[in-house]
Design an enzyme around this catalytic site. Structure first.
Site, PDB file in Angstrom:
ATOM      1  N   SER A   1       0.724  -0.526   0.314  1.00  0.00           N
ATOM      2  CA  SER A   1      -0.032  -0.425   0.165  1.00  0.00           C
ATOM      3  C   SER A   1       0.794   1.685   0.143  1.00  0.00           C
ATOM      4  CB  SER A   1      -0.891  -0.407   1.240  1.00  0.00           C
ATOM      5  OG  SER A   1      -1.701   1.421   1.846  1.00  0.00           O
TER       6      SER A   1
ATOM      7  N   TYR B   1      -1.584  -1.667  10.411  1.00  0.00           N
ATOM      8  CA  TYR B   1      -1.997  -1.185   8.992  1.00  0.00           C
ATOM      9  C   TYR B   1      -0.355  -0.807   8.784  1.00  0.00           C
ATOM     10  CZ  TYR B   1      -3.958  -1.306   4.226  1.00  0.00           C
ATOM     11  OH  TYR B   1      -3.970  -1.076   2.879  1.00  0.00           O
TER      12      TYR B   1
END
Ligand code: NAD
Length: 259
Positions: free
Chosen positions: A141, A154
């Protein structure tokens, strides 16, 4: 291009994973789907691929469980053959400040978004080395490259996933294997739709307004990347043209990390 290749895409019953699985199948790979969801809907996805003459299977293995991950790989090897393409895509999100971040959510995100890729990779590497060909793609990401508040687990997991890709790239540099990370910005999937819904509720605005707000906050380019675009990049990384692309982290983020 991928005819005869066996692929596994974790977390491919939805969103980006489904886009990647479809792209790999379209190019001839025999793809094992994985992930949660309504069983009838998953069966329809696999049937749709088969009706378009693509070979595919499905495993419900839970990526937070190393024993089920080992079973997923063993089943794919037994039923479809040695794994040539591994896409580590399964992921979940939870947003909260660190001091309120539930320990259980931290552990789940680290297990599914990071440790699962370690378990899958170590299970396929021997076959890839013996066949002197392999492609491993970690769906990281922009949050593997930069941080945002509220996303401690995350961001930590995605930074780790890029680090893992670099190590695998170095360890397999002369084995015909490449290992890379793809770093999407915003892609409109259930994972992001949940964040948009939370924003809309919190700010008392419409879903459309919250969506624009989400894009404007991070991305110079005010549009979402599509799962199909991520799928096309995954296919490109499998091509011989990308045989020396390894250990890279590819932003696909509308300029997010250019700032
Ligand atoms: P999504 O929620 O649409 O899909 C997630 C998939 O993972 C689903 O198939 C789900 O069933 C599966 N999954 C979740 N927990 C699992 C578990 N324990 N075991 C097996 N499968 C499990 O989300 P998405 O946006 O398509 O996300 C896919 C990946 O892309 C994730 O790793 C996510 O972090 C990453 N990503 C997404 C975006 C975005 O904007 N959507 C941006 C950057 C990175």
């Amino acid at each position: 291009m991928l005819k005869g290749k066996v692929a596994i895409v974790t977390g491919s019953t939805s969103g980006i994973g489904l886009g990647i699985a479809t792209a790999l199948a379209t190019h001839g790979a025999d793809v094992t789907l994985n992930g949660f969801g309504d069983r009838a809907a998953i069966d329809r996805i696999a049937k749709d691929l088969r009706e378009r003459h693509f070979r595919s299977g499905y495993s419900p293995a839970d990526m937070s469980r190393p024993d089920e991950i080992r079973q997923l790989i063993a089943d794919a090897q037994r039923l479809r053959g040695p794994v040539d393409v591994l896409v580590n895509n399964a992921g979940i999100q939870h947003v909260a400040p660190v001091e309120q971040f539930a320990e259980e959510r931290w552990n789940a995100i680290l297990a599914i978004n990071l440790s699962a890729a370690f378990h899958t990779t170590r299970a396929v590497l021997l076959d890839m080395k013996q066949r002197h060909w392999g492609r491993i793609i970690n769906i990281a990401s922009t949050h593997g490259l930069v941080a945002s508040a509220g996303k401690a687990a995350y961001v930590a997991a995605k930074h780790g996933l890029i680090g893992l890709a670099k190590v695998i790239a170095i360890e397999t540099a002369n084995d015909g294997i490449t290992c890379n990370a793809i770093c999407p910005g915003w892609v409109l999937t259930p994972l992001v739709q949940q964040q948009i819904a939370d924003r809309a509720k919190h700010a008392g605005v419409s879903i459309e307004a919250a969506q624009q707000d989400l894009l404007r906050e991070k991305q110079p380019m005010l549009q979402f990347t599509t799962p199909e675009q991520i799928g096309a990049l995954a296919v490109m990384l499998c091509d011989d043209a990308a045989a020396t692309v390894t250990g890279a982290a590819w932003p696909v983020d509308g300029g997010w990390t250019a700032q």
